[in-house]
Design a protein around this motif. Structure first.
Motif, short mmCIF file in Angstrom:
data_model
loop_
_atom_site.label_atom_id
_atom_site.label_comp_id
_atom_site.label_asym_id
_atom_site.label_seq_id
_atom_site.Cartn_x
_atom_site.Cartn_y
_atom_site.Cartn_z
N ILE A 63 95.50 47.80 81.44
CA ILE A 63 94.84 46.75 82.22
C ILE A 63 95.89 45.88 82.90
N ASP A 64 96.87 45.42 82.13
CA ASP A 64 97.90 44.53 82.68
C ASP A 64 98.68 45.21 83.81
N GLU A 65 99.08 46.46 83.60
CA GLU A 65 99.87 47.15 84.61
C GLU A 65 99.05 47.45 85.86
N ALA A 66 97.79 47.83 85.69
CA ALA A 66 96.94 48.09 86.86
C ALA A 66 96.80 46.82 87.69
N LEU A 67 96.63 45.68 87.03
CA LEU A 67 96.53 44.41 87.75
C LEU A 67 97.85 44.10 88.46
N GLU A 68 98.97 44.34 87.80
CA GLU A 68 100.29 44.11 88.40
C GLU A 68 100.51 44.99 89.63
N MET A 69 99.90 46.18 89.62
CA MET A 69 100.01 47.12 90.74
C MET A 69 99.14 46.69 91.92
N GLY A 70 98.34 45.64 91.73
CA GLY A 70 97.46 45.17 92.80
C GLY A 70 96.11 45.85 92.81
N LYS A 71 95.80 46.60 91.78
CA LYS A 71 94.49 47.24 91.71
C LYS A 71 93.44 46.23 91.24
N ARG A 72 92.23 46.40 91.71
CA ARG A 72 91.12 45.62 91.19
C ARG A 72 90.69 46.32 89.91
N VAL A 73 90.54 45.55 88.84
CA VAL A 73 90.19 46.11 87.54
C VAL A 73 88.82 45.59 87.13
N VAL A 74 87.94 46.52 86.78
CA VAL A 74 86.62 46.15 86.27
C VAL A 74 86.47 46.72 84.86
N LEU A 75 85.78 45.96 84.04
CA LEU A 75 85.48 46.36 82.66
C LEU A 75 83.98 46.33 82.47
N PRO A 76 83.46 47.15 81.56
CA PRO A 76 82.01 47.10 81.30
C PRO A 76 81.66 45.81 80.54
N LEU A 77 80.64 45.14 81.02
CA LEU A 77 80.17 43.92 80.37
C LEU A 77 78.74 44.16 79.89
N SER A 78 78.52 43.96 78.62
CA SER A 78 77.19 44.12 78.05
C SER A 78 76.40 42.83 78.28
N VAL A 79 75.37 42.91 79.11
CA VAL A 79 74.56 41.73 79.42
C VAL A 79 73.27 41.69 78.61
N SER A 80 72.92 42.80 78.01
CA SER A 80 71.78 42.87 77.11
C SER A 80 71.95 44.14 76.28
N PRO A 81 71.12 44.33 75.26
CA PRO A 81 71.29 45.53 74.43
C PRO A 81 71.23 46.85 75.20
N ASN A 82 70.53 46.86 76.32
CA ASN A 82 70.36 48.10 77.07
C ASN A 82 70.97 48.07 78.46
N LYS A 83 71.79 47.05 78.75
CA LYS A 83 72.32 46.95 80.11
C LYS A 83 73.79 46.60 80.09
N ILE A 84 74.57 47.44 80.78
CA ILE A 84 76.00 47.20 80.94
C ILE A 84 76.29 47.17 82.43
N VAL A 85 77.06 46.17 82.86
CA VAL A 85 77.41 46.05 84.28
C VAL A 85 78.94 45.95 84.41
N PRO A 86 79.48 46.40 85.54
CA PRO A 86 80.92 46.24 85.74
C PRO A 86 81.26 44.79 86.07
N LYS A 87 82.33 44.29 85.46
CA LYS A 87 82.76 42.91 85.67
C LYS A 87 84.24 42.93 86.05
N GLU A 88 84.57 42.41 87.22
CA GLU A 88 85.96 42.39 87.66
C GLU A 88 86.72 41.30 86.92
N ILE A 89 87.95 41.62 86.54
CA ILE A 89 88.82 40.63 85.93
C ILE A 89 90.10 40.51 86.76
#
Length: 98
Positions: A63-89
């Motif tokens: 994650i750290d290196e991808a961000l340092e490379m200038g890439k946009r990094v998204v992680l899965p965020l659990s917003v409810s028991p049955n729903k996961i959305v991508p969240k940019e950090i």
């Protein structure tokens, strides 16, 4: 007797839980090196990773290196028991919470 997908997953997680920490870190570095050398990864402007937990492949460096490379990094965020959305950090240390 064939193992079910659930049995295989359970056995794998147990094996990972008791894996030597040094060995796990070594394997994580090998995986990172392979991922970061893929043409698809090199060309990607956005990459989706996950925030690793104890027995999983360690993704902190990735994650750290991808961000340092200038890439946009998204992680899965659990917003409810049955729903996961991508969240940019923009910072692993600032944007992630336990």
């Amino acid at each position: 007797m064939l193992n079910t997908k659930e049995q295989i997953r359970k056995e794998t997680l147990t094996d990972l839980k008791f894996q030597d920490k040094g060995e796990a870190l070594k394997k994580s570095k090998i995986i990172k090196k392979k991922l970061f050398s893929l043409p698809e990864f090199i060309k990607a402007k956005v990459v989706m990773l996950y925030a690793s937990m104890e027995s999983e492949v360690n993704t902190e460096e990735m994650i750290d290196e991808a961000l340092e490379m200038g890439k946009r990094v998204v992680l899965p965020l659990s917003v409810s028991p049955n729903k996961i959305v991508p969240k940019e950090i923009t910072s692993r240390k600032k944007d992630l919470e336990k």
